[in-house]
Each structure stands twice: as structure tokens, then as C-alpha cells.
Design an enzyme around this catalytic site. Structure first.
Site, PDB file in Angstrom:
ATOM      1  N   HIS A 134      24.842  68.671   3.858  1.00  0.00           N
ATOM      2  CA  HIS A 134      25.953  69.291   4.945  1.00  0.00           C
ATOM      3  C   HIS A 134      26.828  70.546   4.645  1.00  0.00           C
ATOM      4  CE1 HIS A 134      26.085  66.125   8.089  1.00  0.00           C
ATOM      5  NE2 HIS A 134      25.572  64.990   7.258  1.00  0.00           N
ATOM      6  N   ASP A 141      24.648  64.469  12.399  1.00  0.00           N
ATOM      7  CA  ASP A 141      25.165  63.172  11.878  1.00  0.00           C
ATOM      8  C   ASP A 141      25.006  62.940  13.024  1.00  0.00           C
ATOM      9  OD1 ASP A 141      24.111  62.677   9.166  1.00  0.00           O
ATOM     10  OD2 ASP A 141      26.954  62.731   8.827  1.00  0.00           O
ATOM     11  N   GLU A 203      18.926  56.901   6.596  1.00  0.00           N
ATOM     12  CA  GLU A 203      20.167  56.690   7.884  1.00  0.00           C
ATOM     13  C   GLU A 203      19.675  57.323   8.815  1.00  0.00           C
ATOM     14  OE1 GLU A 203      22.811  59.776   6.027  1.00  0.00           O
ATOM     15  OE2 GLU A 203      23.013  58.929   4.111  1.00  0.00           O
ATOM     16  N   HIS A 206      20.846  61.067  10.773  1.00  0.00           N
ATOM     17  CA  HIS A 206      21.292  62.242   9.772  1.00  0.00           C
ATOM     18  C   HIS A 206      19.767  62.697  10.245  1.00  0.00           C
ATOM     19  CE1 HIS A 206      22.074  64.261   6.484  1.00  0.00           C
ATOM     20  NE2 HIS A 206      20.800  64.862   6.423  1.00  0.00           N
TER      21      HIS A 206
HETATM   22  C1  LIG Z   1      26.308  58.921   4.529  1.00  0.00           C
HETATM   23  C2  LIG Z   1      26.256  60.467   5.972  1.00  0.00           C
HETATM   24  N1  LIG Z   1      27.175  60.502   6.205  1.00  0.00           N
HETATM   25  C3  LIG Z   1      25.482  61.504   4.943  1.00  0.00           C
HETATM   26  O1  LIG Z   1      26.027  61.972   5.289  1.00  0.00           O
HETATM   27  N2  LIG Z   1      24.469  61.330   4.335  1.00  0.00           N
HETATM   28  C4  LIG Z   1      24.406  62.652   3.388  1.00  0.00           C
HETATM   29  C5  LIG Z   1      22.848  62.458   3.109  1.00  0.00           C
HETATM   30  C6  LIG Z   1      24.692  63.432   2.706  1.00  0.00           C
HETATM   31  O2  LIG Z   1      25.973  63.202   1.979  1.00  0.00           O
HETATM   32  O3  LIG Z   1      24.711  64.916   2.621  1.00  0.00           O
HETATM   33 ZN   LIG Z   2      24.230  63.278   7.142  1.00  0.00          ZN
END
Ligand SMILES: C[C@@H](N)C(=O)N[C@H](C)C(=O)O
Ligand SMILES: [Zn+2]
Length: 239
Positions: A134, A141, A203, A206
Site C-alpha cells: 500500500h 482494498d 484477502e 486486496h
Molecule cells: C490486511 C490488509 N488491510 C492489507 O492491506 N494487507 C496487505 C497485504 C498489506 O498489508 O499490504
Molecule cells: Zn490491502
């Protein structure tokens, strides 16, 4: 280190741009801001320019089959400090859910809880060669809301640390409700994939386009990838 973090990054220097929030749905208050995550004066609703363009394509695809439905953006660009805050928050939340005390954890308990956290959350790594997805502005997401603005039921909430978060968790369950959740997840995946996004293995919510995970998935998710087979377009970017 996750296998996708071996992928080379050929940063294309495309800017982070605001997501047009008049076109997409969002929650009233951003979930991590509500928890006190340290955004300062920065907004979570930014992505790379081409990623926003692709999100718009995904929504057009959605509305071709489900008029007035919208993609709801739950989270997008995430500074490393926020990644750190959410990883620590999730660890503490799991400790509490298990009825344990932070100060009294054994090494084995700590290790097991960290493994659960990192099944879902990326390490808040400051190394430019291994950015959390991110922090690149390539990962988003998302879920869906219907024509009345009500959330479409995906069978489990975003960010739940549980096998229910795995995209195909409900695929083989015969109950009608479970089949509906699976269909809803498939619709989300189908519209996102139609715009070039790829989905995280664990997920349902995501998706990314252009980061290391996307590059790795697009060449077959090899456990020992050739780091230069397909490079990622986006490394860490700050607002
Ligand atoms: C857990 C979720 N919100 C998320 O963003 N997971 C990804 C893999 C991350 O932390 O980059
Ligand atoms: Zn994510």
C-alpha cells in the site's frame, strides 16, 4: 522475506493522484483514521494515476451488469508509519482476543501471533527494494455497495484475521448463504481483474496493479522467481 519481494522495481515516477470520491463509495469515516493511525494531514484516498484510471474501468464494468452499484474504497495509499501502527494494533488486538497479556507472552506465543498478523499484513519495511504494497500507491482494498448504497455481503469483514478472508473460502460450501458470498466475491474479483488488477492470495478485498506482488502473480507466483522476468512499475511513494 515474501517471494514477491524479490521482484525488481523499475520505478516509473507516475504521480499519486486523489481518487475521485464523488464517483466511488467510501465509509463515512476511514477505518484506520478512526483508530488513530498517524496520517497527519495526508489523505488515504490517493493512488498512482494509472491505478485510479483502472479503478474507474472496473467500476464501469461493474455498472454494465449492476447499474448504480459502486466500488467502495476501504483503503488505498498507506504511509509506512500507518502500516507500522496497524500491524502493532492488529498484534495487540489478537493478544487481547486470545485472553492473553502482552507483558506475559512466551516467545512461542509471540512468534505464533506474529505469523498470524503477517499472513495478512505486510511488514512495515523501510527498505526501498521491499516496500509494503500500500505504500506504493498500487494497492487498494475494496468491496461493493448496491444501488441503495448498502454494503454487499462478502461473508466476512475486511481485515479479519481468519481463513474466512481467503478469497475462495466459501467456494465449496453448499449452504445458499455461502454460495451467495462466493458469488459476491467473484463479482468483485471479476470486475477488478477485467481492469488488470490481481488479487492477494489471502484477502478477498486486496487488489493491485503495478506493484511487486502484481508482477510476481502475473508471472505465475513462482516461489523462486527470476527477479527481472517482469519488473514492478511502482516502488514506495510519499505524498
Ligand atoms: C490486511 C490488509 N488491510 C492489507 O492491506 N494487507 C496487505 C497485504 C498489506 O498489508 O499490504
Ligand atoms: Zn490491502
Amino acid at each position: 522475506m515474501k517471494p514477491y519481494q524479490q521482484i525488481a522495481i523499475a520505478e516509473c515516477r507516475e504521480p499519486l493522484v486523489p481518487i475521485p470520491l464523488d464517483i466511488f463509495a467510501t465509509e463515512h469515516l476511514h477505518a484506520y483514521q478512526k483508530l488513530g493511525a498517524p496520517y497527519g494531514d495526508k489523505s488515504p484516498y490517493y493512488l498512482r494515476e494509472q491505478v485510479v484510471a483502472r479503478l474507474l474501468q472496473a467500476q464501469q464494468q461493474l455498472q454494465a451488469c449492476c447499474p448504480s452499484w459502486q466500488i467502495q474504497v476501504f483503503d488505498a495509499h498507506r504511509p509506512i508509519a500507518v502500516q507500522q501502527y496497524m500491524v502493532d494494533y492488529t498484534f495487540a488486538e489478537l493478544v487481547q482476543a486470545k485472553g492473553l497479556q502482552l507483558q506475559e507472552l512466551t516467545d512461542a506465543q509471540k512468534q505464533s501471533i506474529w505469523e498470524q498478523v503477517h499472513q495478512f499484513w505486510a511488514v512495515p519495511n523501510v527498505n526501498p527494494a521491499t516496500p509494503p504494497p500500500h505504500s506504493t500507491g498500487a494497492a487498494v482494498d475494496v468491496t461493493l455497495v448496491d444501488a441503495s448504497g448498502a454494503p454487499v455481503n462478502m461473508g466476512s469483514p475486511i481485515d479479519e484475521i481468519s481463513p474466512r478472508s481467503f478469497p475462495d473460502f466459501f467456494a465449496d460450501q453448499p449452504e445458499l448463504e455461502a454460495q451467495q458470498y462466493h458469488q459476491n466475491r467473484q463479482l468483485l474479483k471479476q470486475v477488478m481483474v477485467s481492469a488488470g488488477f490481481l488479487q492477494h492470495m489471502n484477502e478477498w478485498w486486496h487488489f493491485s496493479w503495478g506493484d511487486q506482488l502484481w508482477a510476481w502473480l502475473s508471472t505465475g507466483a513462482n516461489p523462486n522467481p527470476d527477479p527481472h522476468a517482469v519488473a514492478a512499475r511502482y516502488g514506495r511513494a510519499e505524498l
